[in-house]
Design a protein around this motif. Sequence first.
Motif, mmCIF file in Angstrom:
data_model
loop_
_atom_site.group_PDB
_atom_site.id
_atom_site.type_symbol
_atom_site.label_atom_id
_atom_site.label_comp_id
_atom_site.label_asym_id
_atom_site.label_seq_id
_atom_site.Cartn_x
_atom_site.Cartn_y
_atom_site.Cartn_z
ATOM 1 N N HIS A 71 0.841 -1.200 0.000
ATOM 2 C CA HIS A 71 0.000 0.000 0.000
ATOM 3 C C HIS A 71 0.876 1.251 0.000
ATOM 4 C CE1 HIS A 71 -3.569 2.425 0.810
ATOM 5 N NE2 HIS A 71 -2.837 3.075 1.705
ATOM 6 N N THR A 72 1.948 1.226 0.784
ATOM 7 C CA THR A 72 2.836 2.391 0.867
ATOM 8 C C THR A 72 3.516 2.673 -0.473
ATOM 9 O OG1 THR A 72 4.583 0.952 1.713
ATOM 10 C CG2 THR A 72 3.290 2.196 3.331
ATOM 11 N N THR A 73 3.804 1.638 -1.241
ATOM 12 C CA THR A 73 4.401 1.826 -2.567
ATOM 13 C C THR A 73 3.438 2.554 -3.483
ATOM 14 O OG1 THR A 73 5.732 -0.180 -2.303
ATOM 15 C CG2 THR A 73 5.405 0.633 -4.557
ATOM 16 N N THR A 79 1.964 9.979 -4.878
ATOM 17 C CA THR A 79 2.536 11.240 -4.397
ATOM 18 C C THR A 79 3.533 11.796 -5.406
ATOM 19 O OG1 THR A 79 2.204 10.527 -2.116
ATOM 20 C CG2 THR A 79 3.742 12.348 -2.469
ATOM 21 N N ARG A 80 4.325 10.933 -6.013
ATOM 22 C CA ARG A 80 5.256 11.384 -7.060
ATOM 23 C C ARG A 80 4.485 11.960 -8.239
ATOM 24 N NH1 ARG A 80 9.421 6.295 -7.089
ATOM 25 N NH2 ARG A 80 10.430 6.799 -5.120
ATOM 26 N N LEU A 81 3.399 11.289 -8.615
ATOM 27 C CA LEU A 81 2.571 11.794 -9.712
ATOM 28 C C LEU A 81 1.945 13.133 -9.343
ATOM 29 C CD1 LEU A 81 0.883 8.449 -10.842
ATOM 30 C CD2 LEU A 81 2.602 9.759 -12.108
ATOM 31 N N LEU A 82 1.575 13.301 -8.085
ATOM 32 C CA LEU A 82 1.032 14.575 -7.606
ATOM 33 C C LEU A 82 2.090 15.674 -7.725
ATOM 34 C CD1 LEU A 82 -1.324 16.083 -6.123
ATOM 35 C CD2 LEU A 82 -0.146 15.483 -3.999
ATOM 36 N N ASP A 83 3.320 15.370 -7.306
ATOM 37 C CA ASP A 83 4.417 16.339 -7.389
ATOM 38 C C ASP A 83 4.691 16.760 -8.833
ATOM 39 O OD1 ASP A 83 4.679 16.196 -4.647
ATOM 40 O OD2 ASP A 83 6.421 14.851 -4.698
#
Length: 154
Positions: A71-73, A79-83
């Motif tokens: 899940h954390t992956t 989050t990377r895609l959000l950034d």
Amino acid sequence: MRVHSGRPGRLYDVRPKAGGGGTECGVTDHRRPRRRGQGELEALVLSVLREAEGPATAGWVRERLGGDLAHTTVVTILTRLLDKGVVSRERAGRSFAWTPAADQAGLAARRMRRVLDAESDREAVLASFVAGLDPADERLLRDLLGDARAAEED
């Protein structure tokens, strides 16, 4: 049947030979999973998000990916895609619901702009890009630029 080889993480797969008469062996190395290519996991996560009928949680995305990722992956990838500005998120209880920020064409255009912005000689990059277009794409680009100019004049 699996037989330990004596080396850490390595097993031999022993199976009957086709047509009978003995066995054959294959070595399986369980220490290293297949390494994904750069951006492959991000592309998979984004593809799953596009299939959603609305905002989706990381758990929903993980489920659609087959559940073999932690899940954390999945949260890290989102989050990377959000950034990168590729997805957006909104609060959903104690977690977030994620949505693609643009369609496939919009994402491709964003990547093209990032490449162009990273270069110091924009004119050379654009000239090289246009020179490499086939005639139909060059015509399309000219038409689109003409439409954009006409819209600016109105």
